[in-house]
Design a protein around this motif. Structure first.
Motif, PDB file in Angstrom:
ATOM      1  N   ASP A  15      92.484  80.719   9.201  1.00 11.19           N
ATOM      2  CA  ASP A  15      92.289  82.220   9.549  1.00 11.19           C
ATOM      3  C   ASP A  15      93.437  82.403  10.747  1.00 11.19           C
ATOM      4  O   ASP A  15      92.964  82.015  11.835  1.00 11.19           O
ATOM      5  CB  ASP A  15      90.848  82.727   9.979  1.00 11.19           C
ATOM      6  N   HIS A  16      94.587  82.993  10.360  1.00 10.92           N
ATOM      7  CA  HIS A  16      95.583  83.121  11.605  1.00 10.92           C
ATOM      8  C   HIS A  16      95.638  84.540  11.958  1.00 10.92           C
ATOM      9  O   HIS A  16      96.591  84.896  12.536  1.00 10.92           O
ATOM     10  CB  HIS A  16      96.763  82.714  10.888  1.00 10.92           C
ATOM     11  N   SER A  21      93.474  82.133   4.443  1.00 15.62           N
ATOM     12  CA  SER A  21      93.978  81.434   3.429  1.00 15.62           C
ATOM     13  C   SER A  21      92.722  80.386   3.282  1.00 15.62           C
ATOM     14  O   SER A  21      92.046  79.682   4.230  1.00 15.62           O
ATOM     15  CB  SER A  21      95.020  80.688   3.678  1.00 15.62           C
ATOM     16  N   TYR A  22      92.534  80.164   2.092  1.00 16.45           N
ATOM     17  CA  TYR A  22      91.600  79.207   1.513  1.00 16.45           C
ATOM     18  C   TYR A  22      92.421  78.126   0.651  1.00 16.45           C
ATOM     19  O   TYR A  22      92.994  78.406  -0.420  1.00 16.45           O
ATOM     20  CB  TYR A  22      90.320  79.875   0.767  1.00 16.45           C
ATOM     21  N   ALA A  28      98.707  72.003   5.051  1.00 17.46           N
ATOM     22  CA  ALA A  28      98.709  72.516   6.621  1.00 17.46           C
ATOM     23  C   ALA A  28      97.961  71.662   7.287  1.00 17.46           C
ATOM     24  O   ALA A  28      97.925  70.416   7.387  1.00 17.46           O
ATOM     25  CB  ALA A  28      98.924  73.732   6.679  1.00 17.46           C
ATOM     26  N   ASN A  29      97.104  72.391   8.160  1.00 16.51           N
ATOM     27  CA  ASN A  29      96.227  71.638   9.101  1.00 16.51           C
ATOM     28  C   ASN A  29      94.906  71.203   8.337  1.00 16.51           C
ATOM     29  O   ASN A  29      94.064  70.561   9.091  1.00 16.51           O
ATOM     30  CB  ASN A  29      95.933  72.750  10.195  1.00 16.51           C
ATOM     31  N   ASP A  47      95.312  83.109  -1.023  1.00 18.70           N
ATOM     32  CA  ASP A  47      95.848  83.713   0.350  1.00 18.70           C
ATOM     33  C   ASP A  47      95.744  85.326   0.373  1.00 18.70           C
ATOM     34  O   ASP A  47      95.731  86.357  -0.638  1.00 18.70           O
ATOM     35  CB  ASP A  47      97.273  83.826   0.554  1.00 18.70           C
ATOM     36  N   HIS A  48      95.082  86.024   1.600  1.00 21.01           N
ATOM     37  CA  HIS A  48      95.236  87.257   2.069  1.00 21.01           C
ATOM     38  C   HIS A  48      95.887  87.560   3.126  1.00 21.01           C
ATOM     39  O   HIS A  48      95.819  86.768   4.183  1.00 21.01           O
ATOM     40  CB  HIS A  48      93.642  87.422   2.454  1.00 21.01           C
ATOM     41  N   VAL A  49      96.982  88.223   2.835  1.00 17.63           N
ATOM     42  CA  VAL A  49      97.807  88.691   3.878  1.00 17.63           C
ATOM     43  C   VAL A  49      97.583  90.108   4.393  1.00 17.63           C
ATOM     44  O   VAL A  49      97.764  91.124   3.696  1.00 17.63           O
ATOM     45  CB  VAL A  49      99.361  88.603   3.387  1.00 17.63           C
ATOM     46  N   ALA A  50      97.485  90.267   5.752  1.00 13.47           N
ATOM     47  CA  ALA A  50      97.070  91.699   6.316  1.00 13.47           C
ATOM     48  C   ALA A  50      98.474  92.662   6.312  1.00 13.47           C
ATOM     49  O   ALA A  50      99.437  92.126   5.875  1.00 13.47           O
ATOM     50  CB  ALA A  50      97.019  91.486   7.887  1.00 13.47           C
TER      51      ALA A  50
END
Length: 239
Positions: A15-16, A21-22, A28-29, A47-50
């Motif tokens: 969660d950025h 993102s799941y 990535a990390n 992905d969920h993008v604000a």
């Protein structure tokens, strides 16, 4: 028949703020050596993008990248000169090949965009980059499989540089379907539940669960509730 079950809650999560993102597989990390891939299926990100946010310009090479919007509008630009918007019902693919740059942004400032980002290892490396996009009719997936990805440009859906086929269905409660693999000797199928509850070859699945099946000729799909399901048939051997 071999199966591997990945429950929704077992996925990696990042969660950025602007991006939630799941990750079904290591990305990535998020790293789990036991969850690197399913055959040539390397990345499956939910992905969920604000609103108004997105991925800046970044490179890829030698990867098949497929985007499937689930909600909202995703604006795409790339170094091949493409500038498009994709939305629910659209499917986009890129063969990154020798190398591309692209960006993805939520076109809207008042709502999120939700999409699947899928990476497939290519059949041939270092090919010239290509782009494909298509709009599918949502009604053509009701209680039947709608092919959205294939290796053949003349077939339904977008084409990619791999012997892989994706199908999607909106299956009403109580309905059932049989999926027959194109190449059961070489391929397996990763099933991903977008919505609903479904039973596949005797395994019960819920929303965002995933099931990998190999060494089987068919998948028997039974919807326990109204269901949206994505099937990804991919080679199990990585060349």
């Amino acid at each position: 028949m071999k199966t591997i079950l990945y429950k929704s809650e077992s996925r990696g999560h990042a969660d950025h703020g602007w991006l939630n993102s799941y990750h079904t597989f290591s990305f990535a990390n998020y790293y789990d050596p036991a969850r690197m891939n399913f055959g040539v299926l390397r990345v499956l990100n939910d992905d969920h993008v604000a609103a108004g946010m997105g991925f800046g310009r970044h490179p890829h090479d030698n990867m098949e990248i497929i985007s499937i919007p689930l909600f909202g509008d995703l604006e795409h630009q790339d170094s091949m000169g493409n500038k498009t918007v994709i939305k629910e019902g659209d499917v986009q693919s890129m063969s990154a090949g020798t190398g591309i740059f692209h960006s993805e942004k939520n076109k809207n400032n008042d709502k999120a965009v939700k999409f699947l980002q899928i990476w497939i290892l290519p059949k041939k490396r270092n090919i010239p980059p290509t782009y494909d996009q298509i709009t599918m009719k949502l009604e053509d997936r009701l209680n039947k499989f709608q092919q959205i990805v294939s290796p053949n440009p003349e077939d339904d859906g977008v084409s990619i540089n791999q012997d892989a086929w994706f199908n999607i269905t909106t299956l009403e409660a109580g309905k059932s379907l049989t999926y027959k693999l194109h190449d059961p000797e070489k391929n397996g199928v990763y099933a991903f539940v977008l919505e609903g509850d479904v039973n596949i070859n005797g395994t019960a699945l819920e929303r965002r669960d995933g099931l990998g099946i190999s060494e089987s000729d068919t998948l028997e799909v039974q919807a326990e509730s109204d269901t949206q399901l994505l099937l990804m048939e991919v080679p199990m051997s990585i060349q």
